[in-house]
Design an enzyme around this catalytic site. Sequence first.
Site, PDB file in Angstrom:
ATOM      1  N   SER A   1       0.675  -1.206  -0.074  1.00  0.00           N
ATOM      2  CA  SER A   1      -0.180  -0.101   0.044  1.00  0.00           C
ATOM      3  C   SER A   1       0.864   1.371   0.133  1.00  0.00           C
ATOM      4  O   SER A   1       0.352   2.307  -0.455  1.00  0.00           O
ATOM      5  CB  SER A   1      -0.892  -0.149   1.205  1.00  0.00           C
ATOM      6  OG  SER A   1      -0.314  -0.246   2.272  1.00  0.00           O
TER       7      SER A   1
ATOM      8  N   HIS B   1      -5.440  -4.099  -1.678  1.00  0.00           N
ATOM      9  CA  HIS B   1      -5.186  -3.168  -2.886  1.00  0.00           C
ATOM     10  C   HIS B   1      -5.105  -3.816  -4.234  1.00  0.00           C
ATOM     11  O   HIS B   1      -4.947  -3.101  -5.055  1.00  0.00           O
ATOM     12  CB  HIS B   1      -3.930  -2.410  -2.545  1.00  0.00           C
ATOM     13  CG  HIS B   1      -4.105  -1.215  -1.563  1.00  0.00           C
ATOM     14  ND1 HIS B   1      -4.669  -0.255  -1.926  1.00  0.00           N
ATOM     15  CD2 HIS B   1      -3.575  -1.159  -0.253  1.00  0.00           C
ATOM     16  CE1 HIS B   1      -4.744   0.686  -0.935  1.00  0.00           C
ATOM     17  NE2 HIS B   1      -4.036  -0.120   0.194  1.00  0.00           N
TER      18      HIS B   1
ATOM     19  N   LYS C   1     -11.985  -0.675  -0.151  1.00  0.00           N
ATOM     20  CA  LYS C   1     -11.004   0.175  -1.020  1.00  0.00           C
ATOM     21  C   LYS C   1     -11.823   0.202  -2.342  1.00  0.00           C
ATOM     22  O   LYS C   1     -12.844   0.784  -2.486  1.00  0.00           O
ATOM     23  CB  LYS C   1      -9.732  -0.561  -1.083  1.00  0.00           C
ATOM     24  CG  LYS C   1      -9.328  -0.331   0.428  1.00  0.00           C
ATOM     25  CD  LYS C   1      -7.660  -0.733   0.556  1.00  0.00           C
ATOM     26  CE  LYS C   1      -7.143  -0.266   1.595  1.00  0.00           C
ATOM     27  NZ  LYS C   1      -6.213  -1.048   2.648  1.00  0.00           N
TER      28      LYS C   1
HETATM   29  C1  LIG Z   1      -6.303  -1.244   4.012  1.00  0.00           C
HETATM   30  C2  LIG Z   1      -5.925  -2.728   4.388  1.00  0.00           C
HETATM   31  C3  LIG Z   1      -6.258  -3.454   5.478  1.00  0.00           C
HETATM   32  C4  LIG Z   1      -7.435  -2.837   6.282  1.00  0.00           C
HETATM   33  O1  LIG Z   1      -8.660  -3.051   5.386  1.00  0.00           O
HETATM   34  P1  LIG Z   1      -9.831  -2.395   6.204  1.00  0.00           P
HETATM   35  O2  LIG Z   1     -10.855  -2.967   5.823  1.00  0.00           O
HETATM   36  O3  LIG Z   1      -9.793  -1.179   6.026  1.00  0.00           O
HETATM   37  O4  LIG Z   1      -9.644  -2.845   7.827  1.00  0.00           O
HETATM   38  C5  LIG Z   1      -5.672  -4.659   5.398  1.00  0.00           C
HETATM   39  N1  LIG Z   1      -4.611  -5.112   4.620  1.00  0.00           N
HETATM   40  C6  LIG Z   1      -4.136  -4.360   3.778  1.00  0.00           C
HETATM   41  C7  LIG Z   1      -3.137  -5.025   3.004  1.00  0.00           C
HETATM   42  C8  LIG Z   1      -4.621  -3.020   3.617  1.00  0.00           C
HETATM   43  O5  LIG Z   1      -3.964  -2.443   2.725  1.00  0.00           O
END
Ligand SMILES: *Cc1c(COP(=O)(O)O)cnc(C)c1O
Length: 391
Positions: A180, A208, A239
Amino acid sequence: MDKLNFINEELSKLKETGLLINIRTIESPQGSWIIVNEKKVLNLCSNNYLGFANDPKLKSASQKAIENYGVGPAAVRTIAGTTTLHKELERKLALFKGVESTLSFQSGFCANLAVIPVIVGEGDVVYSDEFNHASIIDGCRLSKAKVVRYAHCNMEDLQAKISAEKDVRHRLIITDGVFSMEGDIAPLPEIVNIAEKYDAIIMVDDAHGEGVLGRGGRGIVDHFNLHGKVEIEVGTMSKAFGVVGGYIAGSKRLTEYLEQKGRPFLFSSAVTSADVSACIASVETLTASDILVKKLWENTALFQDKMRQIGFNLGKTKTPITPVMIGDAKIAKDFSQKLFEAGIFAQAIGYPTVPMGKARIRVMISATHSNEDLTFAIENFEKIGRTLELL
Ligand SMILES: *Cc1c(COP(=O)(O)O)cnc(C)c1O
């Protein structure tokens, strides 16, 4: 005596080193332009890759769900909180991802906290990429397994560390699919090869990657055509899917086991019917058409090509996540502030989210950006880059 006085000292320290996070308040729906502090700004911060966060189809699905199911789940899923909507989402998501089964959670963070301690424990070893997401790190801590970190995407290091460990009951390799803060993609085919040699289980966090990589946004496993080779996929609905929630994708026996053992599933209420219905609508939209995913990649190429030509260092990104490398956290903050004054919302990211001295402005490209939006951003990046003598 003020027992919490140490907090003031810690906060001052963060401020002095430029590491204090400045949380901006959004006063509008998510979109390519948003209102922040009463100012309309171009949004280059969100994970709303496809624009689903304010999509009319998703919104009306939520409204209908509230009429039909009300607002609260009223219980954890194992007692009385699983609705037909949750089951429908899990079925449609499994079809989309090309897996046997999925199980939904409150968030991606919760999904990681749930699955890792269920798969490994004392006597087991987790091999974890050093840049893995915080929720993976915390899930590993909860598991009591030994954690061996390997250098970021470095397959020689993974191979060396995995072969050094003898008499291990279960081995689990965990990686983010798309990282990320860097935007690079995990070398999943190589990880599969190493895992096969050592009977290691593979877990990929595709937060992502879904909605971005693979055919029509089906994620990293589809991108590399590794269906059936990865035992555990973790995902988020927050996301590209534009809503909120998380899930585990894999075999039926994996999700059945998680229903029995995953602590966030057993002891915390599920996301609401409104959330789940919006998630279903976003999975349906993505299943029906890849037009938004294509637009996302066109926008990414336009922005990144031009930024590189101007002379910005975008690190090793291979995805719409675009780190504009600055280095010093204070300069990155200053850059972000100047962008904001010019009408662009792009956050500076520093330690501890990224290593010390590797501060950056992270630009998130979305399918909702128009060519004019991206040109406006590029022109201002160039102007401010020159003012701060970075170009
Ligand atoms: C954003 C993210 C999460 C967390 O996701 P949420 O649904 O916002 O809790 C977990 N793992 C990765 C790799 C992320 O980028």
